[in-house]
Design an enzyme around this catalytic site. Structure first.
Site, PDB file in Angstrom:
ATOM      1  N   SER A 181      -9.482   1.918   2.319  1.00 24.37           N
ATOM      2  CA  SER A 181      -8.463   2.627   1.581  1.00 24.37           C
ATOM      3  C   SER A 181      -7.411   1.725   0.952  1.00 24.37           C
ATOM      4  CB  SER A 181      -7.786   3.640   2.506  1.00 24.37           C
ATOM      5  OG  SER A 181      -7.138   2.980   3.580  1.00 24.37           O
ATOM      6  N   SER A 189     -10.346  -0.339   6.325  1.00 24.04           N
ATOM      7  CA  SER A 189      -9.588  -0.161   5.090  1.00 24.04           C
ATOM      8  C   SER A 189      -9.031  -1.443   4.479  1.00 24.04           C
ATOM      9  CB  SER A 189      -8.438   0.827   5.321  1.00 24.04           C
ATOM     10  OG  SER A 189      -8.948   2.131   5.466  1.00 24.04           O
ATOM     11  N   LYS A 199       0.839  -1.201   0.000  1.00 24.91           N
ATOM     12  CA  LYS A 199       0.000   0.000   0.000  1.00 24.91           C
ATOM     13  C   LYS A 199       0.873   1.250   0.000  1.00 24.91           C
ATOM     14  CE  LYS A 199      -4.016   1.808   2.557  1.00 24.91           C
ATOM     15  NZ  LYS A 199      -4.946   1.506   3.669  1.00 24.91           N
TER      16      LYS A 199
END
Length: 464
Positions: free
Chosen positions: A153, A177, A78
């Site tokens: 996210s 997320s 990420k």
């Protein structure tokens, strides 16, 4: 099936047998990026050294070195997690050209286990949002329907997994997320107990609200990755013992014969899309018919809504504290979150702590009767990617822009292990995820039940 869509567990097995090489697996994932990422937009920065690293792994093993647990498996990181020598932007124009000099702890452990960092996956600015878009790279699209959101996210990681661009993905989870995009994209995302996988570096080393965690196409994949990266670190004060734990064996064995599961059809009192609810209820019934005792319960945790927002506001201020004088340079969504955090009062935080304790007590009592809790992950199906968030839940207008992921963020308050697992497809052919909540130190039980549910209700792969 294309090689790149095999589970990470299967890929690792075939690499171990010599049927596949790390180079072949990396090449297959790079080909999937070439084929599909122009539309999906999941991998925003590619490692230029991935193939060289794969060849080096092969050379070292040929020379007699013992292969690691994740030997040859391509991983997406990420874009809020530092990777030494690889652009890490946090999804923010302020860091458009930022290249860290050192790996985050989780990246270091992945490399030590033989994983190959394939690239950085897309995220909202500083991971603040349930739909993955930012001003640097644009929007990540759902592989099952590219008109729709991949969630956030960790949306880039989930979309990359579902489309075969990586074998495993790393992400973070504050209010859902890892779970929101896992549900939308039909993969498995685990929010582990705080401290099982310490987050370092971090602006708040004592934080127990945001965690780092694994994502994979199957429960076995998540267990394999968790096994490789868990354990205490001298860099972090938040630790949880990992000695003697075997997550993969737990999945392969399956849930214990006397496992009792509570099914709560709605925990946030906001309503749920009826088609999403029907898929989750059918999954609970199928588990019950397959020998796992499932009993429906009513569980109203809606009183955790305001407390989470207070904690989240404080978290936003902590994370952006060194940039408070640059709020106007941040995107409007992130800046508004920080400004809200600056209005949170000590009284609100005091009330939030009391409510969090009440939720813990509810779960303590629940786990006296049951081994796990099962509940829908999302109240809505994936929504159009151009929208920041859905405007209605089950036809009812939302009161705030975060209502729609209350089923995930309320559970963040518990500090318990929570996974989102695909449990079927809705009538529109979109994945639906169900959350599994385990007791303290209960990752093994969560992953074992997740594996069983995936056996019972496979969803296949996106029709790319």
């Amino acid at each position: 099936m294309t090689m790149a869509l095999l589970s990470a567990h299967e890929l690792r097995h075939r690499i171990g047998l010599g049927e596949l090489s790390p180079t072949q697996v990396v090449e297959a994932c790079l080909e999937r990026i070439h084929q599909h990422d122009g539309v999906i937009n999941a991998v925003v920065t590619r490692s230029e050294t991935a193939l060289d690293e794969a060849r080096e792994l092969e050379r070292r093993v040929a020379a007699g070195e013992e292969p690691g647990l994740l030997h040859g498996l391509p991983v997406g990181i990420k874009d809020v997690t530092p990777v030494g020598g690889l652009r890490t932007t946090y999804g923010s124009p302020l860091y458009a050209d930022h290249v860290p000099t050192e790996d985050a702890l989780v990246v270091r452990r992945l490399r030590d286990a033989g994983a190959i960092i394939l690239g950085k996956t897309n995220t909202p600015e500083f991971a603040a949002g349930g739909n993955t878009y930012n001003d640097l790279f644009g929007r990540t699209r759902n592989p099952w329907n590219t008109d729709l959101s991949a969630g956030g996210s960790t949306g880039g990681g989930a979309a990359a997994l579902a489309s075969g661009m990586v074998a495993l993905a790393e992400g973070t989870d504050l209010g859902g997320s890892l779970r929101i995009p896992a549900s939308f994209c039909g993969v498995v995302g685990l929010r582990p107990s705080p401290g099982l996988l310490p987050t370092y570096p971090s602006a708040c080393l004592w934080d127990d609200l945001e965690v780092t965690g694994p994502m994979g196409r199957t429960a076995e994949d998540v267990a394999l990755m968790l096994q490789a990266v868990c354990g205490p670190s001298p860099f972090s004060p938040k630790v949880q013992p990992a000695h003697g734990r075997d997550f993969l064996v737990s999945v392969l064995r399956g849930p214990a014969a006397d496992t009792k599961v509570a099914y709560a059809p709605e925990i946030a009192s906001l309503g749920i899309d009826p088609e999403v609810g029907a898929v989750c209820r059918a999954a609970a019934a199928e588990l019950d018919g397959a020998g796992v005792a499932v009993e429906e319960v009513q569980l109203d945790l809606s009183y955790g809504f305001e407390p989470f927002l207070a904690f989240r506001g404080r978290w936003m201020v902590v994370q952006q504290y060194t940039r408070l004088d640059r709020l106007d340079e941040l995107g409007p969504d992130l800046a508004d979150n920080v400004r809200y955090g600056l209005t949170v009062t000590t009284e609100q935080l005091g009330a939030a702590e009391l409510a969090r304790g009440r939720i813990w007590e509810e779960f303590r009592r629940l786990f006296q009767r049951f081994d796990l809790l099962l509940t829908p992950c999302m109240a809505v199906p994936p929504f159009p990617v151009e929208q920041s968030y859905p405007e209605t839940i089950g036809g009812r207008a939302m009161k705030t822009y975060v209502d729609w992921f209350a089923p995930t963020f309320i559970l963040s308050l518990t500090g318990l292990p929570v996974a989102s697992v695909p449990c079927g497809l809705d009538p529109g052919g979109l994945p639906v995820g169900v959350q599994m909540v385990g007791p303290p130190f209960g990752e093994e039980a969560v992953l074992a039940l997740a594996g069983r549910l995936q056996e019972l209700r496979p969803i296949g792969h996106p029709p790319l």
